[in-house]
Write a protein that holds these residues in place. Sequence first.
Motif: not given
Length: 256
Positions: A82-87, A152-162, A171-175
């Motif tokens: 996602i960090a590399a994506a430009r779309g 906008e939450v890539l740091q959180e994604v990096h810290g998720l379980p595998r 969760r973000r879709i529902i929120a």
Amino acid sequence: MTARAPLRPAPRISCVICAYNEAPRIGTVLAVACAHPLLGEVIVVDDGSTDGTADVVERFASAQLIRCPENRGKSAAMAAGIAAARGELLMLLDADLKGLTAESISALALPVLQGSAQVSMSLRQNSLLAFRAIGLDFVSGERVVKKALLSEVLQEVHGLPRFGVEVFMNRRIIARRLPIAVTHWPHVTQARKTEKLGYWKGMRAEWRMIADLLKAVYPLALISQTFQMLRLRSEQDSRASFAARMRKVPDTDSPR
């Protein structure tokens, strides 16, 4: 005479594929994705593979390869892609799909491109029976979403379980109460871990993945998440799903 507003160009779609030891399978996925006109770029994140996955990817000149030095799991690999994506939009695909066609990719992308939904998710032929019965696979790895949902939450994604990225995304879709379209893929399947690794190793890998899901969200929350996402299915998608189910119901009033 009122001047017409200029047509807005279609959003650019970045396809992100995370792969770990998928050399026997990823080539067929890339052959379809790299040739598809709706995909502006195809990014493959090789999550520390020990087979020839990267070699297969390098045969596709238009695919961008990101090599991770060690295997950290799908969540971290997804964050790198996602960090590399430009779309403006992301299409997330698993690397082990079988039966994927250009029509499959178009069907997944169009609900979001046409504005009938803000999220599109696949329902494969071999999704769990319970998921096919309710018409939603809440851990589907094939989705189209706006990049901003995760960038906008890539740091959180990096810290998720595998393997926690799908339920985190849910969760973000529902929120945000984002309308969801379910794209039925009746001829597409995903290779099971038992098929890749053998029965016992595959079963252990499946249980490890389930354990990761439970680290990301509690069992009761998983059930709640599924029903909340069902309520977010777009009105158009719900009508289409109902019509499809009705077509399968035999006409008991017709003469035999």
